[in-house]
Design a protein around this motif. Structure first.
Motif, PDB file in Angstrom:
ATOM      1  N   LEU A 158      -2.720  -2.533  -7.232  1.00 30.88           N
ATOM      2  CA  LEU A 158      -2.564  -1.123  -6.858  1.00 30.88           C
ATOM      3  C   LEU A 158      -3.208  -0.228  -7.919  1.00 30.88           C
ATOM      4  N   THR A 159      -3.040  -0.561  -9.180  1.00 30.23           N
ATOM      5  CA  THR A 159      -3.674   0.190 -10.268  1.00 30.23           C
ATOM      6  C   THR A 159      -5.196   0.132 -10.145  1.00 30.23           C
ATOM      7  N   VAL A 160      -5.725  -1.043  -9.847  1.00 27.96           N
ATOM      8  CA  VAL A 160      -7.174  -1.201  -9.653  1.00 27.96           C
ATOM      9  C   VAL A 160      -7.650  -0.301  -8.516  1.00 27.96           C
ATOM     10  N   LEU A 161      -6.923  -0.288  -7.411  1.00 29.67           N
ATOM     11  CA  LEU A 161      -7.329   0.494  -6.233  1.00 29.67           C
ATOM     12  C   LEU A 161      -7.308   1.992  -6.494  1.00 29.67           C
ATOM     13  N   ARG A 162      -6.436   2.448  -7.353  1.00 28.56           N
ATOM     14  CA  ARG A 162      -6.360   3.889  -7.654  1.00 28.56           C
ATOM     15  C   ARG A 162      -7.597   4.383  -8.398  1.00 28.56           C
ATOM     16  N   ASP A 163      -8.416   3.453  -8.906  1.00 28.40           N
ATOM     17  CA  ASP A 163      -9.657   3.815  -9.591  1.00 28.40           C
ATOM     18  C   ASP A 163     -10.860   3.874  -8.649  1.00 28.40           C
ATOM     19  N   VAL A 164     -10.668   3.580  -7.378  1.00 32.06           N
ATOM     20  CA  VAL A 164     -11.780   3.587  -6.419  1.00 32.06           C
ATOM     21  C   VAL A 164     -12.282   5.027  -6.250  1.00 32.06           C
ATOM     22  N   PRO A 165     -13.589   5.228  -6.309  1.00 35.55           N
ATOM     23  CA  PRO A 165     -14.125   6.587  -6.158  1.00 35.55           C
ATOM     24  C   PRO A 165     -13.870   7.158  -4.755  1.00 35.55           C
ATOM     25  N   SER A 166     -13.707   8.439  -4.692  1.00 34.85           N
ATOM     26  CA  SER A 166     -13.364   9.112  -3.429  1.00 34.85           C
ATOM     27  C   SER A 166     -14.453   8.959  -2.374  1.00 34.85           C
ATOM     28  N   ARG A 167     -15.695   8.718  -2.766  1.00 35.33           N
ATOM     29  CA  ARG A 167     -16.781   8.564  -1.780  1.00 35.33           C
ATOM     30  C   ARG A 167     -16.613   7.298  -0.943  1.00 35.33           C
ATOM     31  N   CYS A 168     -15.829   6.330  -1.425  1.00 33.68           N
ATOM     32  CA  CYS A 168     -15.600   5.085  -0.693  1.00 33.68           C
ATOM     33  C   CYS A 168     -14.597   5.333   0.428  1.00 33.68           C
ATOM     34  N   ARG A 169     -14.991   5.033   1.653  1.00 37.25           N
ATOM     35  CA  ARG A 169     -14.119   5.227   2.816  1.00 37.25           C
ATOM     36  C   ARG A 169     -13.460   3.912   3.248  1.00 37.25           C
ATOM     37  N   THR A 170     -14.175   2.798   3.053  1.00 35.37           N
ATOM     38  CA  THR A 170     -13.650   1.476   3.400  1.00 35.37           C
ATOM     39  C   THR A 170     -13.928   0.535   2.240  1.00 35.37           C
ATOM     40  N   LEU A 171     -12.859  -0.038   1.705  1.00 31.44           N
ATOM     41  CA  LEU A 171     -12.959  -0.920   0.550  1.00 31.44           C
ATOM     42  C   LEU A 171     -12.524  -2.327   0.935  1.00 31.44           C
ATOM     43  N   LEU A 172     -13.271  -3.322   0.482  1.00 33.62           N
ATOM     44  CA  LEU A 172     -12.884  -4.720   0.619  1.00 33.62           C
ATOM     45  C   LEU A 172     -12.434  -5.212  -0.744  1.00 33.62           C
ATOM     46  N   LEU A 173     -11.212  -5.717  -0.818  1.00 30.70           N
ATOM     47  CA  LEU A 173     -10.669  -6.328  -2.029  1.00 30.70           C
ATOM     48  C   LEU A 173     -10.587  -7.828  -1.794  1.00 30.70           C
ATOM     49  N   VAL A 174     -11.268  -8.624  -2.626  1.00 26.49           N
ATOM     50  CA  VAL A 174     -11.245 -10.082  -2.512  1.00 26.49           C
ATOM     51  C   VAL A 174     -10.446 -10.613  -3.698  1.00 26.49           C
ATOM     52  N   GLY A 175      -9.297 -11.231  -3.398  1.00 25.15           N
ATOM     53  CA  GLY A 175      -8.427 -11.642  -4.480  1.00 25.15           C
ATOM     54  C   GLY A 175      -7.656 -12.910  -4.189  1.00 25.15           C
ATOM     55  N   HIS A 176      -6.542 -13.031  -4.883  1.00 24.59           N
ATOM     56  CA  HIS A 176      -5.757 -14.261  -4.937  1.00 24.59           C
ATOM     57  C   HIS A 176      -4.328 -14.049  -4.460  1.00 24.59           C
ATOM     58  N   SER A 177      -3.724 -15.171  -4.109  1.00 28.38           N
ATOM     59  CA  SER A 177      -2.303 -15.195  -3.776  1.00 28.38           C
ATOM     60  C   SER A 177      -1.530 -15.435  -5.070  1.00 28.38           C
ATOM     61  N   PRO A 178      -0.383 -14.845  -5.252  1.00 31.33           N
ATOM     62  CA  PRO A 178       0.387 -14.054  -4.292  1.00 31.33           C
ATOM     63  C   PRO A 178       0.079 -12.557  -4.338  1.00 31.33           C
ATOM     64  N   GLY A 179      -0.802 -12.130  -5.244  1.00 38.82           N
ATOM     65  CA  GLY A 179      -1.067 -10.703  -5.420  1.00 38.82           C
ATOM     66  C   GLY A 179      -1.523  -9.989  -4.174  1.00 38.82           C
TER      67      GLY A 179
END
Length: 182
Positions: free
Chosen positions: A94-115
């Motif tokens: 969630l902290t990482v996502l809060r740094d996404v620039p406002s120009r991004c309308r659709t973000l893909l996050l590729v990560g791990h379980s259980p996060g």
């Protein structure tokens, strides 16, 4: 600024191998993962879930997953390999996502379980289809895709602020002709 909600696509990496003597960070995709990752990319394309930007854990299995997803997305979006996404909890993501620039309308996050599962369940205040939320709660298998709509902006992303609008577990073809199951 667009009135369309922002979209977060959460993708758990495809099935990884467990070779002897290889660190967790350096684990490659298993043969099934190499089949499933392109199917995940096709599912994103067919559903119209095309990201503007990608945040990917720098672990080998997540990088390989995105490398096999990307050709299915046209054009391939810019990717950031963020070390904060490796072994991250839902709250750390969630902290990482809060740094996404406002120009991004659709973000893909590729990560791990259980996060990735913890993040999805924390953000979802409900689902467009109740069975999607139940499935995401029950299991978030490799190659699973959760799609969340959020009112925005990224900086205000908070628990229970999103609607789960899709959940799928694409599977690639194997030698026996198995097809995608969602």
């Amino acid at each position: 600024m667009s009135t369309q909600p922002l979209r977060l696509i959460v993708l758990r990496h495809a099935k990884a191998a467990w070779p002897d003597g290889v660190s967790d960070f350096d684990r490659p995709l298993a043969p099934r993962g190499r089949r499933d990752a392109p199917a995940a990319g096709r599912r994103l394309r067919e559903a119209g879930w095309i990201p503007d930007m990608v945040i990917c854990s720098p672990a080998r299995r997540t990088r390989e997953t995105f490398e096999l997803v990307a050709p299915e997305l046209a054009p391939s979006p810019a990717v950031t390999y963020d070390p904060r996404a490796y072994e991250a909890s839902g709250s750390q993501l969630l902290t990482v996502l809060r740094d996404v620039p406002s120009r991004c309308r659709t973000l893909l996050l590729v990560g791990h379980s259980p996060g990735v599962q913890d993040l999805t369940l924390a953000l979802a205040r409900g689902a467009a289809a109740d069975e999607d939320l139940a499935r995401a709660r029950g299991k978030f298998p490799t190659s699973a895709i959760a799609v969340l709509a959020l009112p925005g902006p990224w900086q205000l992303l908070a628990p229970a602020s999103c609607l789960l609008v899709g959940f799928a577990v694409p599977r690639g073809h194997d030698d026996h002709g198995a097809h995608e199951r969602t």
